[in-house]
Design a protein around this motif. Structure first.
Motif, PDB file in Angstrom:
ATOM      1  N   ASN A 278       5.138 -21.007 -22.625  1.00  0.00           N
ATOM      2  CA  ASN A 278       6.602 -21.096 -22.634  1.00  0.00           C
ATOM      3  C   ASN A 278       7.187 -20.154 -21.589  1.00  0.00           C
ATOM      4  O   ASN A 278       6.451 -19.534 -20.803  1.00  0.00           O
ATOM      5  CB  ASN A 278       7.153 -20.808 -24.039  1.00  0.00           C
ATOM      6  N   GLU A 279       8.515 -20.023 -21.587  1.00  0.00           N
ATOM      7  CA  GLU A 279       9.192 -19.206 -20.580  1.00  0.00           C
ATOM      8  C   GLU A 279       8.778 -17.739 -20.642  1.00  0.00           C
ATOM      9  O   GLU A 279       8.858 -17.007 -19.652  1.00  0.00           O
ATOM     10  CB  GLU A 279      10.711 -19.313 -20.750  1.00  0.00           C
ATOM     11  N   GLU A 280       8.349 -17.273 -21.806  1.00  0.00           N
ATOM     12  CA  GLU A 280       7.941 -15.877 -21.965  1.00  0.00           C
ATOM     13  C   GLU A 280       6.459 -15.676 -21.664  1.00  0.00           C
ATOM     14  O   GLU A 280       5.936 -14.551 -21.791  1.00  0.00           O
ATOM     15  CB  GLU A 280       8.235 -15.393 -23.393  1.00  0.00           C
ATOM     16  N   GLY A 281       5.765 -16.730 -21.276  1.00  0.00           N
ATOM     17  CA  GLY A 281       4.355 -16.619 -20.953  1.00  0.00           C
ATOM     18  C   GLY A 281       3.428 -16.740 -22.140  1.00  0.00           C
ATOM     19  O   GLY A 281       2.215 -16.550 -22.001  1.00  0.00           O
ATOM     20  N   GLU A 282       3.972 -17.074 -23.314  1.00  0.00           N
ATOM     21  CA  GLU A 282       3.145 -17.226 -24.508  1.00  0.00           C
ATOM     22  C   GLU A 282       2.575 -18.642 -24.571  1.00  0.00           C
ATOM     23  O   GLU A 282       3.276 -19.612 -24.308  1.00  0.00           O
ATOM     24  CB  GLU A 282       3.973 -16.965 -25.767  1.00  0.00           C
ATOM     25  N   GLU A 283       1.310 -18.744 -24.948  1.00  0.00           N
ATOM     26  CA  GLU A 283       0.677 -20.049 -25.048  1.00  0.00           C
ATOM     27  C   GLU A 283       1.273 -20.830 -26.210  1.00  0.00           C
ATOM     28  O   GLU A 283       1.468 -20.292 -27.300  1.00  0.00           O
ATOM     29  CB  GLU A 283      -0.826 -19.896 -25.239  1.00  0.00           C
ATOM     30  N   VAL A 284       1.578 -22.105 -25.954  1.00  0.00           N
ATOM     31  CA  VAL A 284       2.164 -22.954 -26.988  1.00  0.00           C
ATOM     32  C   VAL A 284       1.070 -23.803 -27.621  1.00  0.00           C
ATOM     33  O   VAL A 284      -0.052 -23.890 -27.121  1.00  0.00           O
ATOM     34  CB  VAL A 284       3.275 -23.851 -26.399  1.00  0.00           C
TER      35      VAL A 284
ATOM     36  N   GLY B 299       5.293 -27.106 -21.973  1.00  0.00           N
ATOM     37  CA  GLY B 299       5.364 -25.813 -21.320  1.00  0.00           C
ATOM     38  C   GLY B 299       4.763 -25.915 -19.940  1.00  0.00           C
ATOM     39  O   GLY B 299       4.287 -26.976 -19.521  1.00  0.00           O
ATOM     40  N   GLU B 300       4.748 -24.789 -19.215  1.00  0.00           N
ATOM     41  CA  GLU B 300       4.203 -24.813 -17.863  1.00  0.00           C
ATOM     42  C   GLU B 300       2.680 -24.793 -17.898  1.00  0.00           C
ATOM     43  O   GLU B 300       2.068 -24.039 -18.650  1.00  0.00           O
ATOM     44  CB  GLU B 300       4.707 -23.620 -17.052  1.00  0.00           C
ATOM     45  N   LEU B 301       2.080 -25.611 -17.050  1.00  0.00           N
ATOM     46  CA  LEU B 301       0.628 -25.692 -16.954  1.00  0.00           C
ATOM     47  C   LEU B 301       0.108 -24.572 -16.057  1.00  0.00           C
ATOM     48  O   LEU B 301       0.542 -24.423 -14.911  1.00  0.00           O
ATOM     49  CB  LEU B 301       0.216 -27.049 -16.380  1.00  0.00           C
ATOM     50  N   LEU B 302      -0.842 -23.775 -16.592  1.00  0.00           N
ATOM     51  CA  LEU B 302      -1.498 -22.706 -15.848  1.00  0.00           C
ATOM     52  C   LEU B 302      -2.975 -23.058 -15.679  1.00  0.00           C
ATOM     53  O   LEU B 302      -3.585 -23.642 -16.582  1.00  0.00           O
ATOM     54  CB  LEU B 302      -1.366 -21.362 -16.572  1.00  0.00           C
ATOM     55  N   VAL B 303      -3.544 -22.686 -14.530  1.00  0.00           N
ATOM     56  CA  VAL B 303      -4.903 -23.100 -14.176  1.00  0.00           C
ATOM     57  C   VAL B 303      -5.703 -21.892 -13.690  1.00  0.00           C
ATOM     58  O   VAL B 303      -5.165 -21.006 -13.020  1.00  0.00           O
ATOM     59  CB  VAL B 303      -4.893 -24.173 -13.064  1.00  0.00           C
TER      60      VAL B 303
END
Length: 552
Positions: free
Chosen positions: A370-376, A382-386
């Motif tokens: 999410n916007e705070e960097g917490e995994e949903v 939410g934003e996809l991180l790789v």
């Protein structure tokens, strides 16, 4: 040689070419129009390019830029550069003006390979740089200006441009040698290519790619996505441009790995799509994504199923897949990737799910935050991180932009700027773009660069460029909302004319809306989300409905 030493020196593209040239020799590798080239010929021509490029003073780590349409010479050049450890800088042939000038200067290229069709685009750029020392001119047969047909190539380029240019050669001179060159010690972590991508709000960023990224991504297509079903009897149709990654990953490099042939087209053409595929007996193609809705616009024909095409590599919506596959008898395989991250999410031929990007590639870690960097959790956007699990499967950096590199890699995860959802079944679905970029017909467009040109018009106070969903494609159309200077009037046609010549045709807005004031927040930042929510309103001018034809 240790096992590790063997891996790092063998997982480079020119070594793959050399191995396959030794294995297949005179067997055909490449079709282009009515010409064909063997594995051995591609390797030999690359050797000749490597020899002459070294004589121009280029060595390992130096940059060579080129502006060329798809043609055999583009491949000869690229593999020649790879052999000596030089860094290739392919330039999008549609760019012009400030964007193109920035790329040439920013890349630090000292040699420019230039198809004669693009001399006019590059002349003004070269006048503003002292970095280019040598220029090589490539004359594409049948592509030159008729009025210049009898003018020697060098004379077309002879007007004063830059005092820094010491050599102007023709392609025939470049390849006129015995192919001997000084071999460079190139390993998988060495930079291979700088691809400029307009994926953010700022100026275009040069994505510095290592050799192993292209090698490993080609393996993903070959071994995992099509599950080694491409072989020596197959032919891959590649109309995608070679200044984008897809043509390399899913086309050229897969053919090298598998021993298949390549039918290379100068560019995508809906009219020639099936004609080329049938002519060369193509069983696979890289032309998925935004190409397919254009192909679907053709009137259905009784012989639509009469074609050799088995598999299309390129993400498409569920709607497009359900229309295209039964009509043409081909299977579309979707996935998620980008220039920066390679291919971290994939469908497989034997295990695909329409409407999804696929499942996690086993060599990558993924999470959605999410916007705070917490995994949903599952089924939450939410934003996809790789993050890769193996070395050099992603970009090395944004070239000469360390702050953007650090920003993208914050918390030791690469932030893609794309929002996604993962379901209980492990399949990922694309939601939208978090970053302020526009995706049109396979091109990433920087809203910043569009706005910079629009705002340079004397009657414009400020503008906001953003994407609105296309009514035909699975991507965006470019829309701009404009706040004119107080008391100034400007027509949409005048604004479009102002854009022509200063930006690539695919960046030029389709929709223009004039507003007395753009919406702003408390710190006077334009609230684009409100404009996106409004979409195409009743007072929006539509370039296509107005019948305005762009000059290309």
């Amino acid at each position: 040689m240790s096992t590790t030493n063997g891996i790092v020196r063998e997982r480079v593209l020119h070594k793959l070419l050399e191995r396959q040239a030794e294995k297949y020799g005179d067997r055909c590798f490449l079709y282009f129009e009515d010409r064909k080239y063997s594995f051995a010929e591609l390797n030999e021509m690359a050797n000749r390019v490597a020899s002459s490029i070294q004589k121009l003073g280029i060595s390992k780590g130096d940059k060579v830029a080129y502006m060329m349409e798809n043609c055999p010479e583009t491949l000869f050049l690229a593999f020649g550069l790879f052999k000596i450890g030089a860094i290739a800088v392919p330039l999008n042939t549609s760019h012009r003006g400030e964007v193109l000038e920035f790329m040439v200067n920013h890349s630090d290229a000292s040699v420019l390979i230039l198809q004669t069709d693009f001399i006019s685009q590059l002349k003004s750029v070269l006048a503003g740089t002292d970095k280019i020392v040598s220029v090589v001119l490539v004359n594409r047969e049948g592509g030159e200006d008729e009025s210049l047909r009898d003018t020697p190539l060098k004379l077309r380029f002879a007007s004063p441009i830059s005092e820094s240019i010491q050599n102007v050669l023709e392609w025939s001179e470049l390849i006129d040698n015995d192919g001997r060159y000084l071999s460079a010690d190139v390993i998988w972590s060495d930079p291979l290519m700088i691809m400029y991508t307009s994926g953010t709000t700022g100026v275009s960023k040069g994505v510095l790619l290592p050799h192993n990224l292209l090698y490993s991504t080609a393996e993903t297509y070959y071994e995992m996505i099509v599950e080694r079903q491409i072989n020596e009897d197959d032919c891959i149709y590649v109309p995608n441009t070679l200044f984008h990654a897809q043509a390399w990953h899913a086309g050229i490099d897969v053919a090298l790995l598998s021993g298949a042939r390549v039918a290379l087209a100068e560019r995508f053409s809906a009219r020639r799509y099936w004609e080329d595929i049938k002519k060369y007996g193509c069983t696979y193609t890289t032309a998925g994504g935004s190409c397919l809705p254009i192909v679907l616009l053709a009137e259905p024909q009784p012989d639509d199923l009469d074609n050799p095409l088995k598999v299309i590599l390129g993400s498409s919506s569920e709607k497009v897949c359900r229309e295209f596959e039964p009509r043409y008898g081909s299977t579309i395989v979707s996935y998620y990737g980008s220039t920066e991250v390679g291919m971290p999410i994939i469908n497989r031929l034997s295990d695909r799910k329409l409407g999804t990007l696929g499942k996690r590639h086993p060599d990558f870690d993924l999470k959605i935050v999410n916007e705070e960097g917490e995994e949903v959790g599952v089924n939450m956007p939410g934003e996809l991180l790789v993050r890769p699990r193996k070395p050099f499967m992603m970009m090395l950096e944004y070239f000469k932009i360390p702050d953007k590199t650090v920003e993208a890699w914050r918390d030791l995860w690469f932030h893609t700027g794309d929002n996604a959802i993962v379901g209980d079944d492990g399949y990922y679905r694309f939601v939208d773009r978090k970053k302020d970029s526009i995706r049109r017909r396979g091109e990433n467009i920087s809203s910043f660069e569009v706005e910079r040109v629009i705002n340079s018009h004397p009657a414009v106070l400020v503008s906001a460029a953003y994407g609105v969903r296309s009514d035909l494609m699975d991507d965006d159309e470019v829309m701009v909302s404009v706040e004119p200077m107080d008391g100034e009037a400007i027509s949409p046609e005048e604004l479009i004319s102002h854009c022509e010549g200063q930006m690539a045709y695919f960046m030029i807005p389709r929709y223009i809306r004039f507003l007395k004031e753009l919406p702003r927040n408390d710190v006077l930042r334009i609230e684009k989300y409100k404009l996106r929510e409004d979409g195409v309103t009743h007072d929006t001018w539509d370039r296509e409905k107005a019948g305005y034809k762009l000059k290309r």
